[in-house]
Design an enzyme around this catalytic site. Structure first.
Site, PDB file in Angstrom:
ATOM      1  CD  GLU A  45      -3.268  -0.325   0.147  1.00 27.41           C
ATOM      2  OE1 GLU A  45      -3.042   0.720  -0.491  1.00 27.41           O
ATOM      3  OE2 GLU A  45      -4.356  -0.933   0.084  1.00 27.41           O
ATOM      4  CG  ASN A  49      -0.374   5.543  -0.589  1.00 26.76           C
ATOM      5  OD1 ASN A  49      -1.324   5.309  -1.320  1.00 26.76           O
ATOM      6  ND2 ASN A  49      -0.487   5.636   0.723  1.00 26.76           N
ATOM      7  NE  ARG A  98     -11.889   7.475  -8.687  1.00 25.00           N
ATOM      8  CZ  ARG A  98     -11.567   8.759  -8.542  1.00 25.00           C
ATOM      9  NH1 ARG A  98     -10.921   9.150  -7.465  1.00 25.00           N
ATOM     10  NH2 ARG A  98     -11.907   9.632  -9.460  1.00 25.00           N
TER      11      ARG A  98
HETATM   12  N1  LIG Z   1       3.298   9.313  -0.579  1.00 25.75           N
HETATM   13  C1  LIG Z   1       2.285  10.216  -0.648  1.00 25.75           C
HETATM   14  N2  LIG Z   1       2.492  11.434  -1.205  1.00 25.75           N
HETATM   15  C2  LIG Z   1       1.491  12.338  -1.271  1.00 25.75           C
HETATM   16  N3  LIG Z   1       0.248  12.127  -0.810  1.00 25.75           N
HETATM   17  C3  LIG Z   1      -0.004  10.929  -0.243  1.00 25.75           C
HETATM   18  C4  LIG Z   1       0.981   9.913  -0.131  1.00 25.75           C
HETATM   19  N4  LIG Z   1       0.431   8.855   0.484  1.00 25.75           N
HETATM   20  C5  LIG Z   1      -0.840   9.187   0.741  1.00 25.75           C
HETATM   21  N5  LIG Z   1      -1.122  10.436   0.313  1.00 25.75           N
HETATM   22  C6  LIG Z   1      -2.392  11.175   0.465  1.00 25.75           C
HETATM   23  O1  LIG Z   1      -3.200  10.524   1.427  1.00 25.75           O
HETATM   24  C7  LIG Z   1      -4.438  10.101   0.807  1.00 25.75           C
HETATM   25  C8  LIG Z   1      -4.907   8.811   1.438  1.00 25.75           C
HETATM   26  O2  LIG Z   1      -3.997   7.742   1.143  1.00 25.75           O
HETATM   27  P1  LIG Z   1      -4.530   6.247   1.160  1.00 25.75           P
HETATM   28  O3  LIG Z   1      -5.214   5.996   2.468  1.00 25.75           O
HETATM   29  O4  LIG Z   1      -3.422   5.359   0.789  1.00 25.75           O
HETATM   30  O5  LIG Z   1      -5.675   6.263   0.054  1.00 25.75           O
HETATM   31  P2  LIG Z   1      -5.562   6.296  -1.545  1.00 25.75           P
HETATM   32  O6  LIG Z   1      -4.138   6.051  -1.909  1.00 25.75           O
HETATM   33  O7  LIG Z   1      -6.479   5.210  -1.970  1.00 25.75           O
HETATM   34  O8  LIG Z   1      -6.038   7.655  -1.951  1.00 25.75           O
HETATM   35  C9  LIG Z   1      -4.114  10.029  -0.661  1.00 25.75           C
HETATM   36  O9  LIG Z   1      -5.253  10.141  -1.477  1.00 25.75           O
HETATM   37  C10 LIG Z   1      -3.182  11.227  -0.834  1.00 25.75           C
HETATM   38  O10 LIG Z   1      -3.915  12.429  -0.856  1.00 25.75           O
HETATM   39 MG   LIG Z   2      -3.105   4.494  -1.123  1.00 23.24          MG
END
Ligand SMILES: Nc1ncnc2c1ncn2[C@@H]1O[C@H](COP(=O)(O)OP(=O)(O)O)[C@@H](O)[C@H]1O
Ligand SMILES: [Mg+2]
Lengths: 142, 133
Positions: A45, A49, A98
């Site tokens: 995960e 990200n 998505r």
């Molecule tokens: N490495 C990252 N760099 C920038 N923003 C991040 C990062 N990881 C997470 N985020 C932010 O946090 C939100 C939530 O992350 P997550 O719970 O993994 O959900 P998703 O990836 O499905 O959107 C992301 O939509 C993004 O806005």
């Molecule tokens: Mg994510």
């Protein structure tokens, strides 16, 4: 033992490569499959990200007899509010993300569930650091 | 031992748990086995249907089949990380060569089925495969 990987933003073909390599190492070391699954799910995960939200990054996996420490560093937009990002359902993911089966805002909550310790620090417009620690022995979560 | 299964119906009863093997899965889903090499002693108890990989990654169960309409490389990566050994892809979505390569490397059995995810789920449920929630 230490392993290093690089991650490229937007590269959904290679996404998961580092997690896969770490899984192979843990299997070779005979780490309990349940612990291995928790580690690689959290790592995957976190790796996704970087691919989904950042421009580029590195992953460092350090393994000793007590614990496994994963540090993911990326250059990217950063996270303005980590508290908000940690909430289930919060996501800024693109349509493309998505289509890949992610972007439901479940990644960070699931990382927190699977890690013994999860530390996130972020600088807006610079990048994000995610540290995932998993204890291999009695300190581990049930 | 590794072997190639033929599509014949066979249900295995194991301590009151009716489990499905690959060959019966193929028959029930009119499926096409894409990976040719799978372990012979594999027995499935549960299935989960989702197109959302983050949802699949929250599962904490073994001997689970993933039924999905999402056919891309991350589907296979997700199965690999979640210890899911069988993925059924619905609605005739095609397995790509890179998906196949990764599935073989990760020992994941891949099945293409012409049926919808709903129909595959119903058939497996009727045949004793348990839901996870
Ligand atoms: N490495 C990252 N760099 C920038 N923003 C991040 C990062 N990881 C997470 N985020 C932010 O946090 C939100 C939530 O992350 P997550 O719970 O993994 O959900 P998703 O990836 O499905 O959107 C992301 O939509 C993004 O806005
Ligand atoms: Mg994510």
């Amino acid at each position: 033992m230490e392993f290093n990987f690089t991650v490229t933003g937007g590269d959904f073909i290679s996404a998961g490569h580092a997690s896969s390599e770490v899984k192979k190492v843990l299997q070779k070391l005979n780490v309990d499959p349940k612990i291995t699954r928790r580690i690689v799910v959290a790592l995957y995960e976190a790796e996704v990200n970087i691919v989904a939200h950042a421009y580029s990054g590195t992953i460092k996996a350090s393994i000793d007899t007590e614990k496994i420490t994963l540090v993911l560093d990326d250059e990217g937009p950063g996270i303005p509010s980590i508290e908000q990002a940690m909430q289930e359902g919060f996501s800024t993911a693109s349509e493309k993300v998505r289509e890949m089966g992610f972007g439901a805002g479940m990644g960070l909550p699931n990382m927190s569930k699977n890690a013994d310790e999860l530390n996130i620090t972020s600088d807006v417009n610079k990048g994000t650091r995610v540290e995932i620690i998993t204890w291999l022995n009695n300190k581990a979560k049930a | 031992m590794l072997t190639t299964f033929a599509a014949t119906i066979s249900l295995k009863t194991n301590l009151n748990i009716v489990s499905m093997e690959i060959k019966s899965l193929l028959a029930h889903t009119e499926g096409n086995l894409i990976t040719t090499q799978i372990s012979e002693d594999i027995v499935f108890e549960n299935a989960f249907a989702s197109d959302l990989m983050s949802d699949v990654l929250t599962l904490d169960a073994s001997n689970t089949i993933l039924i999905t309409g999402l056919a891309n490389l991350q589907t296979i990566r997700t199965a690999e990380m979640s210890d899911i050994e069988c993925v059924i892809i619905g609605r005739n979505k095609k397995v790509t060569p890179d998906m196949l390569e990764l599935a073989i490397k990760s020992n994941i059995c891949l099945i293409e089925s012409p049926f919808s995810v709903f129909k595959i789920s119903g058939i497996l449920y009727q045949n004793g495969i348990k839901p996870l929630y």
